[in-house]
Design a protein around this motif. Structure first.
Motif, short mmCIF file in Angstrom:
data_model
loop_
_atom_site.label_atom_id
_atom_site.label_comp_id
_atom_site.label_asym_id
_atom_site.label_seq_id
_atom_site.Cartn_x
_atom_site.Cartn_y
_atom_site.Cartn_z
N PHE A 1 -2.70 -5.11 -2.23
CA PHE A 1 -1.25 -4.90 -2.22
C PHE A 1 -0.90 -3.55 -1.56
CE2 PHE A 1 -1.11 -8.43 -5.08
CZ PHE A 1 0.17 -8.95 -4.93
N LYS A 2 -1.70 -2.53 -1.85
CA LYS A 2 -1.47 -1.21 -1.27
C LYS A 2 -1.54 -1.30 0.25
CE LYS A 2 -3.35 3.50 -1.64
NZ LYS A 2 -4.52 4.25 -2.15
N MET A 3 -2.48 -2.11 0.73
CA MET A 3 -2.65 -2.27 2.17
C MET A 3 -1.42 -2.95 2.79
SD MET A 3 -4.74 -1.57 4.66
CE MET A 3 -4.42 -1.98 6.40
N SER A 4 -0.83 -3.88 2.05
CA SER A 4 0.38 -4.53 2.59
C SER A 4 1.53 -3.52 2.68
CB SER A 4 0.78 -5.75 1.74
OG SER A 4 1.24 -5.35 0.46
N GLN A 5 1.57 -2.61 1.70
CA GLN A 5 2.60 -1.56 1.73
C GLN A 5 2.35 -0.58 2.88
OE1 GLN A 5 5.38 -1.26 0.11
NE2 GLN A 5 5.06 -3.04 -1.24
N PHE A 6 1.08 -0.30 3.12
CA PHE A 6 0.72 0.57 4.24
C PHE A 6 1.25 -0.03 5.54
CE2 PHE A 6 -2.23 1.39 7.77
CZ PHE A 6 -2.31 2.78 7.79
N LEU A 7 1.02 -1.32 5.73
CA LEU A 7 1.48 -1.98 6.96
C LEU A 7 3.01 -1.95 7.03
CD1 LEU A 7 -0.89 -5.07 7.25
CD2 LEU A 7 -0.87 -3.01 8.69
N LYS A 8 3.63 -2.20 5.88
CA LYS A 8 5.10 -2.20 5.85
C LYS A 8 5.63 -0.84 6.32
CE LYS A 8 8.97 -3.06 2.67
NZ LYS A 8 9.42 -1.97 1.78
N SER A 9 5.04 0.21 5.80
CA SER A 9 5.56 1.53 6.16
C SER A 9 5.26 1.86 7.62
CB SER A 9 5.01 2.56 5.17
OG SER A 9 4.12 3.43 5.79
N GLU A 10 4.12 1.43 8.13
CA GLU A 10 3.81 1.64 9.56
C GLU A 10 4.80 0.85 10.43
OE1 GLU A 10 1.17 3.53 11.10
OE2 GLU A 10 1.12 4.38 9.07
N LEU A 11 5.05 -0.39 10.02
CA LEU A 11 5.97 -1.25 10.80
C LEU A 11 7.38 -0.64 10.80
CD1 LEU A 11 4.60 -4.67 9.51
CD2 LEU A 11 4.69 -4.00 11.94
N GLU A 12 7.79 -0.12 9.65
CA GLU A 12 9.10 0.53 9.55
C GLU A 12 9.20 1.71 10.50
OE1 GLU A 12 10.28 -0.44 4.88
OE2 GLU A 12 9.32 1.46 5.42
N SER A 13 8.16 2.53 10.47
CA SER A 13 8.22 3.74 11.30
C SER A 13 8.17 3.39 12.79
CB SER A 13 7.11 4.71 10.92
OG SER A 13 5.88 4.22 11.40
N LEU A 14 7.65 2.19 13.11
CA LEU A 14 7.61 1.77 14.52
C LEU A 14 8.89 1.02 14.92
CD1 LEU A 14 3.90 0.58 14.65
CD2 LEU A 14 4.85 2.61 15.80
N GLY A 15 9.80 0.85 13.95
CA GLY A 15 11.09 0.26 14.28
C GLY A 15 11.15 -1.24 14.18
N ALA A 16 10.22 -1.85 13.43
CA ALA A 16 10.28 -3.31 13.27
C ALA A 16 11.55 -3.70 12.52
CB ALA A 16 9.05 -3.80 12.52
#
Lengths: 477, 477
Positions: free
Chosen positions: A45-60
């Motif tokens: 689950f932590k890894m899914s949050q990591f991706l979410k935050s990376e995607l957010e910062s990239l403007g997804a």
């Protein structure tokens, strides 16, 4: 501006970002998102949050962590939540083509005691190789896509396609829930997808990049032979009752010979003939029998030429006997007559084998063989699961774009390969989204996915980001 | 005074002592002397002390608890002491014959959770049956000998033979140390022994007492086939390497047919022909195919007549395939190509098979079959252990005495039986003491030795004490 002119500064930016990209992969590897270990489920689950935050910062846009509910049995914790599927979108320009990229953020188990030279969850660079669990399977490629987007963003270069991300967290544990999600989102989140690119396999060898256009299927069978009511002592019952093991060996020995030739009539006859065009594909592929022997750790190859080996791995069926459930399996000696034994074997399937016809041929064949024994034991032959083979047209737009991308980055035409194993999700996407799929691997054949000391070469990681980027631009053009 | 006249008051005394005899067995069963459970080793020692104190109170001389040293690996506790062998002597009159009686005071494991109806270590009488671990295997018979001695003592009747007791505490765990002790004491403690009587097997069925004069031997083999350096994925390697499992099934399927016929040339030719005298022995034996089917929990009998069944259990060889080490053995599906597989099988041996000749026939046969495959894998066929068959003359003095004893107590001539399994200690005594051995069972075929709810019928226990007593007198006469 030509695609190559656009890519030139992009590649320079990718080179410049190399330390950051390696750090991003290190951050991902540091999360032990082992889907097969219930105690590590919070890390998935932590890894899914990591991706979410990376995607957010990239403007997804429209980032969704799709819940998949409770994991079905067998589980220790009956309330164990499945990790979500991470969906995200970059762009929704109706004038652009839409590409779905798939990857997975869970990993295989890894313990330093298994024989790792270093902590598996600490990415470490040694001799231009990045060691760590997930480095190549499949965090490297997933992070690779994010890296490409970052390079675009930094330079203000518009993505040439609409990008739909689909990252799952249960791939190493049977992709539970993924089929249903793809089906459910086919006309929703995934509506308008033109093609799918999956980066979750490997180069055939270590020298030449490849594109993969085919996978074998797998029909898995079991033969259950039952006699006595319980396991018996061979001193007391040996010689006076029909033993299930004797019957099992008798019938299962008739299916295949030492050279792998399937002896069940009708099976080989279903195999598609080799066309001239297909035969040509094998000519330039970089491979030889030494590579096979190295990989198998033995000199037990059935064929000695590249073409024979690859054809029998990729486009001919094979039958493997895996084991027996219910018999003695320990070390030493036990004088048991097992009461019920279940032989397990599978057939790797290829075009144009019909799965249902194959089942009938196999089941009828073994039932006939058993009947001929005249044994009073009972025999049940069953399919326990099947997965279809997959073959794509390696000359479609997506493959052509990937060929150009590979040539540009690696300065060589990629080998067009198939694989002997299966990647079931490939077929799911193709069938549910009514589109074609490209398998565009990033890592090398010696990366050791699923093994100890898994790694990705720095070159594959960085040039891989360039290849993914170039593929986007050639495909979008 | 005739033997029968001597026995009359003795049998009455045995009847009178019945409650005490049952209590003595209850006291023995209450000690959970499980030799296979290291944590219960103190209880095994306690049981040896129990026997020592009983023997003392019965007036035995030269009681020795022979230490056997440290138990060899595999063990959890590297300092685990083996339980002693209890030796004792009643009488040393050079004018009398000397009888060695063997039994064991350790028992199989038992947990109420295994499915026992009552506490396995609390002897309980239900419907004239005494339930409890060890009741029939082998505390009942061991205590039975002590009971007989007590009845003699109470009435002041002299024992008609010199009695040497040998009670071991590791029988259920491979009789570690017993062979060496028997060899060491052959010309010491056991010097002058004329015959050996072992009460550690069972009636063939439930209605008629038996004397046992033969056991099959057992040669246990393994076939190791090795190919790849490690287990491989059948997707990647299926069809391109020679698979050890394919080879194993191919060669192991050629050894025996569904009807138990051994197909290895030369094996059946070694079997002694049936003599007229031997054939006659089968005529009166109480047994039928229904009993076999009941015991196997199925209708999978190869033969339908009593004579065929018993001959194939007792005096013909059999070959059983037990399992495979190294292959997949779990539930479900695993697409592995096992790298090294070890097939396990054994042959039950009978007169006049020569063990070494058998080994050569088996090993050469399988090596030939493997060679014919033309596989580059390696194949090693090995004997992993052997135990010889045993056949006695069922008309010698000891058997004749036991027949008379049985006839007197049970009012029926005992069946003369053999067994399909082996009791290795039988052969040890015969060879080391250069004497013959009688197997004189006390319990019934349905006693469930090694199973849950082990029992001995009160009748078998009490009439058994009478039978042992009568045997002593007829043999001594």
């Amino acid at each position: 501006m030509t695609v190559e002119e656009t890519l030139k500064p992009l590649f320079e930016e990718i080179n410049r970002l190399k330390p950051k990209f390696i750090q991003r992969l290190a951050d991902a590897v540091a999360i032990p998102s082992v889907s097969g270990d219930e105690s590590l489920r919070p890390e998935v689950f932590k890894m899914s949050q990591f991706l979410k935050s990376e995607l957010e910062s990239l403007g997804a846009s429209d980032i969704q962590l799709k819940p998949l509910g409770i994991q079905p049995p067998p589980v220790v914790d009956p309330k164990l939540e499945l990790p979500p599927i991470v969906l995200a979108r970059f762009g929704s320009d109706p004038k652009k083509k839409t590409l779905l990229i798939y990857g997975h953020y869970d990993v295989q188990p890894a313990l330093i005691e298994d024989g790792w030279n270093t902590d598996p969850f600490k990415l470490i660079e040694v001799n231009d190789k990045l060691y760590g669990r997930g480095s190549t399977d499949d965090k490297g490629p997933v992070i690779g896509w994010l890296n490409s987007i970052e390079a675009h963003k930094n330079l203000g270069i518009e993505l040439p396609v609409n990008l739909v991300c689909c990252f799952e967290g249960m791939e190493e544990s049977g992709s539970i829930g993924l089929d249903e999600l793809v089906a459910a989102e086919a006309n929703a989140y995934f509506k308008g997808v033109d093609t799918v690119c999956i980066s979750d396999n490997y180069w055939l060898g270590t020298k030449k990049p490849v594109l993969t256009y085919g996978l074998r299927g797998c029909n898995y069978y079991q033969v259950s032979i039952k006699g006595p009511g319980a396991d018996l002592h061979s001193g007391i019952f040996g010689g006076v009752i029909h033993e299930p093991m004797t019957d099992l060996f008798n019938i299962m020995s008739t299916m295949v010979d030492t050279s792998g030739k399937i002896l069940i009539p009708g099976v080989n006859e279903m195999v598609a003939p080799v066309t001239e065009k297909e035969a040509k594909l094998y000519e330039n592929i970089e491979f030889d029998v030494d590579e096979l022997n190295l990989a198998s750790g033995s000199n037990t190859a059935i064929y000695q030429t590249k073409k024979d080996i690859l054809m029998h791995r990729w486009r001919y069926p094979s039958l493997s006997i895996h084991g027996i459930e219910g018999a003695f399996y320990g070390g030493g000696a036990k004088t048991v007559i097992p009461a019920k034994v279940i032989g397990k074997f599978s057939i790797r399937t290829v075009p144009d084998m019909d799965s249902k016809t194959l089942d009938k041929l196999v089941i009828d064949f073994l039932n006939e063989k058993f009947k001929a024994l005249g044994s009073p034991n009972t025999c049940v032959v069953e399919l326990i699961h099947d997965g279809a083979y997959w073959v794509s047209d390696p000359y479609n737009d997506s493959f052509e774009a990937a060929k150009k991308a590979t040539k540009l980055v690696w300065n060589v035409d990629p080998d067009l390969t198939r694989e002997g194993g299966s990647i079931p999700i490939t077929l799911t996407f193709e069938e549910q989204l009514k589109t074609n799929v490209l398998l565009l691997p990033m890592g090398k054949g010696d990366d050791g996915a699923h093994s100890i000391n898994e790694k990705i070469d720095v070159a594959n990681y960085i040039e891989g980001v360039k290849t993914l980027s170039a593929y986007l631009h050639y495909y979008g053009a």
